[in-house]
Design a protein around this motif. Structure first.
Motif, short mmCIF file in Angstrom:
data_model
loop_
_atom_site.label_atom_id
_atom_site.label_comp_id
_atom_site.label_asym_id
_atom_site.label_seq_id
_atom_site.Cartn_x
_atom_site.Cartn_y
_atom_site.Cartn_z
N GLY A 77 0.64 -1.13 -0.19
CA GLY A 77 -0.93 0.39 -0.44
C GLY A 77 0.73 1.11 -0.02
N ASP A 78 0.59 1.85 -0.53
CA ASP A 78 1.04 3.44 -0.88
C ASP A 78 1.45 4.10 0.57
N LEU A 79 0.54 4.46 0.92
CA LEU A 79 0.62 5.30 2.22
C LEU A 79 1.69 4.17 3.19
N GLN A 80 1.62 3.50 3.45
CA GLN A 80 2.04 1.93 4.63
C GLN A 80 3.46 2.58 3.92
N LEU A 81 4.27 1.98 2.60
CA LEU A 81 5.40 2.17 1.74
C LEU A 81 6.31 3.13 2.36
N VAL A 82 4.78 4.53 2.24
CA VAL A 82 6.32 5.98 2.70
C VAL A 82 6.33 5.98 4.29
N TYR A 83 5.48 5.87 4.95
CA TYR A 83 5.71 5.02 6.01
C TYR A 83 7.08 4.30 6.52
N LYS A 84 6.69 3.16 5.44
CA LYS A 84 8.31 2.44 6.47
C LYS A 84 9.57 2.84 5.39
N ALA A 85 9.31 4.22 4.52
CA ALA A 85 10.66 4.86 4.05
C ALA A 85 10.74 5.96 5.05
N LEU A 86 10.46 6.11 5.29
CA LEU A 86 10.21 7.58 5.81
C LEU A 86 10.65 7.36 7.31
N ILE A 87 11.05 5.58 8.24
CA ILE A 87 11.35 5.43 8.92
C ILE A 87 12.60 4.80 8.73
N PHE A 88 13.12 4.11 7.80
CA PHE A 88 14.04 3.33 7.02
C PHE A 88 15.67 4.69 7.44
N SER A 89 14.71 6.38 6.68
CA SER A 89 15.33 7.37 6.47
C SER A 89 16.13 7.33 8.14
N GLN A 90 14.69 7.55 8.79
CA GLN A 90 14.31 8.29 10.33
C GLN A 90 15.83 6.72 11.10
N GLN A 91 15.68 5.99 10.88
CA GLN A 91 17.33 5.15 11.57
C GLN A 91 18.52 5.22 10.71
N THR A 92 18.48 5.50 9.53
CA THR A 92 19.47 5.82 8.55
C THR A 92 20.36 7.04 8.80
N ALA A 93 19.51 8.07 9.49
CA ALA A 93 20.01 8.99 9.61
C ALA A 93 20.35 9.74 11.07
N HIS A 94 20.13 8.01 12.39
CA HIS A 94 20.69 8.38 13.41
C HIS A 94 21.98 7.16 13.41
N GLN A 95 22.29 6.78 12.35
CA GLN A 95 23.10 5.65 12.55
C GLN A 95 24.56 6.54 13.27
N ASN A 96 25.79 6.25 13.77
CA ASN A 96 26.86 7.47 14.02
C ASN A 96 27.76 6.32 12.92
N SER A 97 27.74 6.01 12.38
CA SER A 97 28.91 5.80 11.28
C SER A 97 28.35 6.31 10.63
N PHE A 98 27.61 6.81 9.79
CA PHE A 98 27.42 7.59 8.65
C PHE A 98 28.44 9.51 9.17
N LYS A 99 29.83 9.96 8.16
CA LYS A 99 30.26 10.53 9.30
C LYS A 99 30.64 11.64 7.89
N PHE A 100 30.83 12.58 7.22
CA PHE A 100 31.10 13.41 6.62
C PHE A 100 32.06 13.59 7.27
#
Length: 111
Positions: A77-100
């Motif tokens: 479902g479209d709404l659930q898919l966007v929700y899952k993408a946002l959760i993945f993005s949030q979890q990725t943004a909070h990973q300490n391993s991504f550093k620039f």
């Protein structure tokens, strides 16, 4: 228009007007990276999740729980898919391993 209709409209535009014009469809390490549709982006994320232990580095630290398995517009479902993408993005943004430049991306401010 309700929320579901707006999300479906946005994903339709992404599929038809944005992603359909991107011709990225390559195979690396037994996975296919395809950015030609919303469904293919999620298939790519699931494939990357399958090899993250082999790849090492920052990839092994990502949390793919929100997007693992078969995630398609028709099935999930479209709404659930966007929700899952946002959760993945949030979890990725909070990973300490991504550093620039030794700055954690989660702590950077966009000016």
């Amino acid at each position: 228009m309700g929320t579901r209709q707006v999300v479906t409209l946005v994903l339709d535009v992404l599929d038809q007007d944005v992603l359909s014009g991107i011709d990225v469809d390559i195979s690396i390490l037994g996975i296919t990276i395809s950015l030609t549709s919303v469904d293919n982006v999620f298939k790519t994320l699931d494939s990357v999740n399958g090899i993250k232990g082999l790849a090492g580095g920052d990839l092994k630290n990502l949390n793919f729980n929100a997007v693992k398995g078969e995630q398609t517009r028709a099935k999930t479902g479209d709404l659930q898919l966007v929700y899952k993408a946002l959760i993945f993005s949030q979890q990725t943004a909070h990973q300490n391993s991504f550093k620039f430049d030794k700055l954690d991306i989660a702590k950077r401010r966009i000016m």
